[in-house]
Design an enzyme around this catalytic site. Structure first.
Site, PDB file in Angstrom:
ATOM      1  N   GLU D  47       0.798  -1.225   0.000  1.00 10.73           N
ATOM      2  CA  GLU D  47       0.000   0.000   0.000  1.00 10.73           C
ATOM      3  C   GLU D  47       0.832   1.276   0.000  1.00 10.73           C
ATOM      4  O   GLU D  47       0.297   2.356  -0.214  1.00 10.73           O
ATOM      5  CB  GLU D  47      -1.039  -0.004   1.122  1.00 10.73           C
ATOM      6  N   ASN D  48       2.134   1.184   0.199  1.00 13.01           N
ATOM      7  CA  ASN D  48       2.959   2.387   0.080  1.00 13.01           C
ATOM      8  C   ASN D  48       3.165   2.806  -1.369  1.00 13.01           C
ATOM      9  O   ASN D  48       3.719   3.866  -1.632  1.00 13.01           O
ATOM     10  CB  ASN D  48       4.316   2.207   0.771  1.00 13.01           C
TER      11      ASN D  48
END
Lengths: 217, 233, 233, 217
Positions: D47-48
């Site tokens: 998710e980064n």
């Protein structure tokens, strides 16, 4: 002899400060492309998703993926970028476009602008005009002083549906350069050879005119 | 906005006029994309009572960790503090006020300010304690939570490469919150390893168009080494 | 969602199962970015009673202009019809329902669906007839208009280049609404001039990650020639 | 002999279908990296801002700009892309991530999940867990069946603050593979050598067990 349009465009080009980001509305304002000096660090924004437009040189082949918002084939200058429509309007709504020139059906002394719809006659949609008018840091209207029937387009109050309210800073017509102020339209310049009376007659708004400091253009 | 031809400046000048009490967005997810050199300059410059907005609190004694440990941060708006035990300690003993948001909502709240909206409607967190803290609205029979835009006075962002107009290119997972914050603050200060002339960056490769950027500061690549940790897993 | 290894298909197969009455987003601002080949396939395929969402109506007898002239479009959600006099005529004589939105709000309504929000709060159009048509809400003393997310069953987008997982790269001003629509529909069909193997596109150059794309169709570069007009200005 | 964790991870890897996009939660799920076959068209989302993570090969130098959301240096495989945090979570909220594995403090037979906060003891923030849990198309919980004091983590109703409600499809522990159904947790597999009675004793939820079709793992 230069035409009224050439005179207006020459005058309008002087509004642009070195280092600014500028949007040129469809129609007459687009022709300002021809009046911006090449040696200025100025980027022209077009809302279809390009910052740093320039006109094709004569003979330069168009790229079918590269147009401005009016549909004209353009190219880019050094420092340009391309982006999607959301980013393009983020730039507009965040007032990151410093200056825009737009045409007008009507403009009034409160700085209200009507340039998108004539009910029953002309309503092709708002396009990007509303967001540009409302949010660009400085909006200069560039339009004829009167319509083709001779009726004033510079009014005390707009009658047509507004594009945005209280959004106009300055109006440049073939007859005058006027600033929107709380007291009325402050005439800063008047066309070479035009009398103050003739200007007042062609206008349906409160004009503030101090002849001692009135410029000519 | 800053004129295109007046954006390149040195790091002290860029940081100097940030006032005490400023709200500052800081790019980065963990170390990648964290503007370490700008944060070090902010530490040196002495501003106090800061509100920081960052995905995380970096790790102890690097990045915003230094500012928190120096007692310069009053309020941290963030998503997760998991890698910084000092920040958790400061939160628990009350010296640091912390506001948590789900990570994607934090990103959108920032982006929302960045595009000039006032807020957005979300169903994330409905049925959890996140939703209890916010106002909701019914639209066509569906209940949505209202998340307000999150603005800042200043954004500090990190880019791999820039030009002197302020066009920015990010690299790999060092992008993260940087392009969002680069739209969302009144003043956007970008640090970068290399400042080129306009025209040197490919137009299709630019992630943040220069219109959003106020100042560009060149920093040494070594400034990012403070974020390097032993290779794990 | 479509599995990564099952996205490449031929154009008739991609279009065939779009039902009558579908709501379809169509990329493009004017000609650049308009998926002309997909639109021609849709015309040939025969679906009726369509709702189209596109920035504009292209020009007479190209792109969605063909579908409008063939009487296949019931409702057009758009920003501006200025370059298509036939579309204006159809609107004026009542054969085409047209809903107008300011261009940037149209983009954001689409993007809003694309990121899974229900709507957003805007001040654009306050004090104009645009605002009269919508609901408003006060947040901390400021009045905002509520703009709902705009979803679609299908999006037809145009990309310069893709890989067989569905990663997309746009080019120049052919980007426009395409990346937004590529997130916002239940099924996203991308046409492209070239389909590479995964790994052939530089990871930093991908504009739409493959996760959002359902099907990828290879088309001939000549299909875009219908949008070419004489060089003006 | 393989450990409980190895057995769980081997079993969990079988959940992944060729062609899927998968997110691996922090902790045990991240170790699934080691169990995914190289020849599958599977992209791991982090998710980064990266889709298509892979572990560094032994001896491969880390790139300081390339981590996953847990802070581990990673690299990318063919078909990967990188993007900003807004795009990353758009993917999640639009359910374009097909499958996620997450740990749990508690999980219950309604499919409720608690894995982010223990009031007064542990509250480092929600990170991306809430959006992943609520929106990823299929959520498989991968956790120990009991906490370190031996208390059941598989409950009839979660007591801790929820990450998301009714979000879990399947639970894999060292003792069993269980599906969330309206009637209770349907035990589809049980650990090799474990008795049904021992499983019931270790669990505080309604278990549906049909021994005639009960698999072993």
């Amino acid at each position: 002899m230069i035409s009224d349009q050439q005179r207006m465009l020459t005058r309008a080009a002087r509004e642009v400060i070195d280092g600014q980001i500028v949007n040129l509305g469809i129609g007459l304002p687009t022709r300002l492309f021809h009046y911006l000096p090449d040696d200025m660090d100025v980027l022209v924004h077009s809302e279809n998703g390009v910052l740093g437009c320039r006109l094709l040189d004569s003979g330069e082949q168009p790229d079918i993926d590269m147009i401005d918002s009016g549909g004209t084939y353009i190219t880019t200058r050094a420092g340009a970028s391309v982006f999607d429509s959301a980013t393009s309007f983020a730039m507009i709504r965040r007032s990151r476009v410093d200056l825009t020139f737009m045409g007008a059906f009507e403009v009034d002394q409160q700085g209200n602008l009507a340039n998108w719809k004539i009910p029953g006659k002309f309503s092709p949609g708002i396009g990007g005009a509303m967001e540009l008018a409302q949010k660009v840091a400085r909006l200069v209207v560039l339009c004829s002083h009167n319509d083709k029937h001779g009726n004033p387009k510079i009014l005390s109050r707009c009658q047509l549906p507004l594009t945005a309210s209280r959004c106009v800073s300055r109006i440049i017509t073939e007859k005058a350069v006027m600033d929107v102020t709380p007291e009325g339209l402050d005439v800063v310049e008047i066309a070479e050879g035009l009398s103050v009376e003739a200007l007042r007659e062609a206008t349906d708004a409160t004009l503030l005119i101090d002849e001692s400091r009135l410029g000519r253009f | 906005m800053t004129l295109l031809n007046q954006k390149v400046c040195d790091i002290e000048a860029a940081i100097a006029d940030i006032p005490d009490g400023a709200t500052i967005m800081v790019g980065g997810f963990g170390s990648p994309g964290t503007p370490f050199a700008l944060l070090d300059a902010l530490l040196a410059s002495g501003q106090r009572d800061l509100t920081l907005i960052k995905n995380d609190a970096n790790e102890p004694s690097i990045g915003i960790g230094k500012l928190i440990e120096a007692g310069r941060v009053t309020h941290l708006i963030t998503s997760h503090l998991g890698l910084n035990r000092f920040a958790i300690e400061a939160m628990n003993n009350g010296t640091l006020k912390v506001s948590f948001h789900p990570q994607g909502l934090l990103a959108e709240k920032i982006r929302c300010a960045g595009v000039g909206h006032g807020g957005f409607l979300t169903d994330i967190g409905q049925g959890t304690e996140i939703a209890e803290a916010r106002r909701s609205i019914d639209v066509d029979g569906v209940t949505w939570g209202i998340e307000a835009a999150l603005q800042a006075d200043v954004a500090l962002v990190h880019a791999e490469r820039a030009d002197r107009y302020g066009n920015l290119i990010y690299r790999a997972t060092a992008s993260n919150f940087n392009p969002l914050m680069a739209m969302a603050a009144d003043r956007v200060i970008a640090q970068t390893y290399r400042i080129d002339e306009p025209g040197d960056l490919p137009i299709d490769a630019i992630h943040t168009p220069c219109a959003f950027v106020s100042q560009v500061v060149q920093v040494d690549r070594a400034s990012s080494q403070q974020g390097v940790r032993p290779h794990d897993l």
